[in-house]
Design an enzyme around this catalytic site. Sequence first.
Site, PDB file in Angstrom:
ATOM      1  N   HIS A 274      10.308 -40.022 -25.423  1.00 10.35           N
ATOM      2  CA  HIS A 274      10.157 -40.002 -23.879  1.00 10.35           C
ATOM      3  C   HIS A 274      11.015 -41.334 -23.408  1.00 10.35           C
ATOM      4  O   HIS A 274      11.032 -41.861 -22.261  1.00 10.35           O
ATOM      5  CB  HIS A 274       8.906 -40.176 -23.144  1.00 10.35           C
TER       6      HIS A 274
ATOM      7  N   CYS B  63      24.404 -50.853 -10.165  1.00  9.11           N
ATOM      8  CA  CYS B  63      24.998 -51.132 -10.965  1.00  9.11           C
ATOM      9  C   CYS B  63      26.292 -52.205 -10.428  1.00  9.11           C
ATOM     10  O   CYS B  63      26.781 -52.103  -9.428  1.00  9.11           O
ATOM     11  CB  CYS B  63      25.875 -49.856 -11.526  1.00  9.11           C
TER      12      CYS B  63
END
Length: 495
Positions: free
Chosen positions: A161, A193
């Site tokens: 995961h 970002c």
Amino acid sequence: DKIGCLSLPPYNFFDGISETASSSSASSSSSSSLNLLDATANLLRGRTNIVVLCGAGISVSCGIPDFRSRGGIYDMIDTNDYGLCSPEEIFHYEIFQDNPRLFYKFARTMLCPDKPHEPSPAHKFLSLLHDKKMLLRVYTQNVDGLEEKAGLPSKKVVYAHGSLHTSKCLKCGVKYDTQSYRHDILRGSVPSCSRIVNQRMKRQRNESQSHHDDECGNDKNKTSDITVTTCGGVVKPNITFFGEPLDDRVSKCLEVDREKADAVIVMGTSLSVAPISRIVDFLRPSIPRILINRTIVIPKHTDRADSKDIINNVNDDNNHANDDGVHAKEADFRKGYLFDALLLGFCDDITSALSHVLWCKRDDTHEQLSRSDSHGDALLLYLPDCKLLANDMAQINELGISCLLKHPPERILIFPGATWKAHCNDGDEEKVKEEKEKECYHEIVNCNECNAVITGMIFKCNDCFDYDLCKACHSKVKRKRSHYEGKHKFMVEES
């Protein structure tokens, strides 16, 4: 040879010791516990390719809550406050895309703990298996990275995961260290970002001086403005949300390990989340299966015989490979149950006890030992009291056979910390089923060809891990023989 006899199914490893265990007095309980543990350890002795599937239960003692226990992660989420229908939706990919602020509002302490977490004895048990050259691979559902911190090499760990330690931009894909935007998370902001995608320099000058400057060649009144454009995409931790496909490494490693594995240990997981819950059934049924957990668990869709149909048969003989080496599914000798040994209790206690029995000298049995592993951490090895459930008829009568999920009582060892989620009477199988359904989040399956969410029939490849097709794509694949030249077979399940 006792160990040799245990190398083949049905692994009746408690034969001959039940009476000894039941007749042991309180003064000899340590000896009785040793006998019971030794019988279980015999299933692992001589194995060199053990696969371990672990979950949040091995990290609870490190201060990291699990998901489904009382006081666990799902218990902390106020669905009304977050506007969700269920706690699991906080980890749903579509919801994250719509409103990432919900996840970051909840996950501050998860992503930015006050101090680093340290591995538990259960993690160090995994490292010991590796040191003793018994471990093939660890498939962990945890995202804390404590398996490697305990000493496992990265090639031995598959993060099914993902990991909280790294993140990436959903827009451009650039990767980040999660701690690099720690301050954004702590103040409740959604990280964006910062990668520069465009940089332009714009030159300006004073218009009143422009003609004179041009004639004189004087450029001192010119100024430069740098315009910087960043990506600005939402940054998401590299953990697998509901509705996202698993990393390719999961299936690639499993398909290689399937034929090598000679035992499987399931530790600290309820096996509630697909497709990881299917790993036990994906591995060959002839190898020993051991459960180390506080409760008895059995995953949804464990028995593939429950599937409606198996198509594209590889070979009429289901116990052999065809000429191309493709194996059909082996028949399982177990009659309705999943594990050959169930060690129920706290993972740290059980793994410490197993370490003691597997690797410590017998003359140290009655002492509490502390050894140092190769990383200088103390690993406590001791022998907690345990009992064979088959010898406690009062407990069996109180629970009801249905609560054992068809596992024979003579295969169940009870340690401190064992618990029973459903106290129901014999015959209440519907109630047990309902309780299990509550634990299982509805599986969202995407077609591996068209990537659409599959509704209705799901065509699952029996030879690949987590390769699913919708009905339309299966018809195309079957007609073109584009999946392993048509040699693999599929089974059908309802979504």
